[in-house]
Design a protein around this motif. Structure first.
Motif, short mmCIF file in Angstrom:
data_model
loop_
_atom_site.label_atom_id
_atom_site.label_comp_id
_atom_site.label_asym_id
_atom_site.label_seq_id
_atom_site.Cartn_x
_atom_site.Cartn_y
_atom_site.Cartn_z
N GLY A 140 0.80 -1.21 0.00
CA GLY A 140 0.00 0.00 0.00
C GLY A 140 0.84 1.26 0.00
N LEU A 141 2.15 1.08 0.08
CA LEU A 141 3.06 2.21 0.10
C LEU A 141 4.00 2.17 -1.10
N THR A 142 4.61 3.31 -1.35
CA THR A 142 5.62 3.41 -2.40
C THR A 142 6.64 4.46 -1.96
N LEU A 143 7.72 4.54 -2.66
CA LEU A 143 8.75 5.55 -2.39
C LEU A 143 8.77 6.49 -3.59
N ILE A 144 8.63 7.78 -3.31
CA ILE A 144 8.61 8.77 -4.39
C ILE A 144 9.71 9.79 -4.21
N ASN A 145 10.15 10.35 -5.32
CA ASN A 145 11.12 11.43 -5.31
C ASN A 145 10.33 12.72 -5.50
N VAL A 146 10.31 13.56 -4.46
CA VAL A 146 9.52 14.78 -4.50
C VAL A 146 10.23 15.89 -3.75
N ALA A 147 10.12 17.11 -4.25
CA ALA A 147 10.66 18.30 -3.59
C ALA A 147 12.15 18.14 -3.26
N GLU A 197 -5.88 31.31 -6.74
CA GLU A 197 -5.47 32.29 -7.75
C GLU A 197 -4.20 33.01 -7.30
N THR A 198 -4.18 33.43 -6.05
CA THR A 198 -3.01 34.14 -5.50
C THR A 198 -1.80 33.22 -5.45
N LEU A 199 -2.02 31.98 -5.04
CA LEU A 199 -0.93 31.00 -4.98
C LEU A 199 -0.34 30.75 -6.37
N ALA A 200 -1.19 30.67 -7.36
CA ALA A 200 -0.72 30.47 -8.74
C ALA A 200 0.12 31.66 -9.20
N THR A 221 6.90 30.70 -2.96
CA THR A 221 6.38 29.42 -2.49
C THR A 221 7.42 28.72 -1.63
N THR A 222 6.98 27.69 -0.92
CA THR A 222 7.84 26.96 0.02
C THR A 222 7.98 25.49 -0.39
N GLN A 223 8.78 24.80 0.37
CA GLN A 223 8.92 23.35 0.24
C GLN A 223 7.56 22.68 0.43
N GLU A 224 6.76 23.20 1.38
CA GLU A 224 5.43 22.65 1.63
C GLU A 224 4.55 22.76 0.39
N PHE A 262 1.60 19.82 -3.74
CA PHE A 262 1.22 19.62 -5.13
C PHE A 262 1.97 18.45 -5.78
N GLY A 263 2.80 17.75 -4.98
CA GLY A 263 3.47 16.54 -5.46
C GLY A 263 4.45 16.77 -6.58
N ILE A 264 5.18 17.88 -6.51
CA ILE A 264 6.18 18.16 -7.54
C ILE A 264 7.55 18.34 -6.91
N ASN A 265 8.58 18.13 -7.72
CA ASN A 265 9.96 18.24 -7.28
C ASN A 265 10.47 19.66 -7.32
N SER A 266 10.04 20.40 -8.34
CA SER A 266 10.50 21.78 -8.49
C SER A 266 9.46 22.57 -9.28
N LEU A 267 9.61 23.88 -9.25
CA LEU A 267 8.67 24.75 -9.96
C LEU A 267 8.70 24.51 -11.47
#
Length: 175
Positions: free
Chosen positions: A51-58, A92-95, A146-149, A154-159
């Motif tokens: 039920g788990l996996t390892l992901i590369n994120v942020a 909208e502001t976050l975007a 934006t921050t690391q959070e 949003f499940g992304i590594n970088s902008l």
């Protein structure tokens, strides 16, 4: 799984944030390449029947639920879990911040056409944005980014993984 992989897995399990290879390397006193091999071993181990996996994120590695269980997790979160909910104004502001950072409140308000001080307070309190210094010039207004959070949420590594304006236009989600 060898003893080193077990230690790496334990660190990943207790960490609430993505863990960088170098940090585990330093903590365990082993070469970064060996740690990265263990990440790959653990990822392979969780590839099926878990039920788990390892992901590369942020910029780091994090334990996450398996992607094929998305519906189960969403159903659970809708019924029992915490879900980050942002208003349309906050999204909208976050975007705007994500695409134009670092950016001042005044610049955000010029784009949105409305005051944004309360929305910025909300985004700061969620940890999705932070103050990134002051802009040089009259009044030295605060700059936001934006921050690391944000990356984690949003499940992304970088902008750079954000869709381009052209991609958004092609999807019909942006005018």
């Amino acid at each position: 799984m060898d003893e080193l992989a077990r230690k790496v897995e334990a660190i990943l399990f207790v960490s609430s944030e993505p863990v960088k290879s170098a940090d585990i390397s330093n903590a365990l006193g082993v070469d970064v390449k060996i740690v990265e091999e263990r990440f790959n071993n653990i990822k392979e181990h969780y590839k099926s029947h878990h039920g788990l996996t390892l992901i590369n994120v942020a910029g780091g590695w994090q334990m996450a639920t398996a992607g094929d269980l998305k519906d189960v997790i969403e159903e659970y979160n809708n019924s029992y879990g915490y879900k980050l909910r942002l208003s349309k104004a906050a999204m909208e502001t976050l975007a705007i911040i994500a695409y134009k950072q670092p950016i001042t409140r005044t610049e955000i308000e010029e784009i949105r056409g409305v005051r944004s001080d309360k929305v910025l307070e909300t985004l700061l309190s969620t940890g999705l944005i932070k103050v990134a210094g002051r802009k040089k010039g009259t009044g030295s207004p605060l700059l936001y980014r934006t921050t690391q959070e944000f990356l984690e949420a949003f499940g992304i590594n970088s902008l750079s993984e954000l869709p381009t304006e052209e991609e958004l236009k092609n999807e019909g989600n942006y005018s």
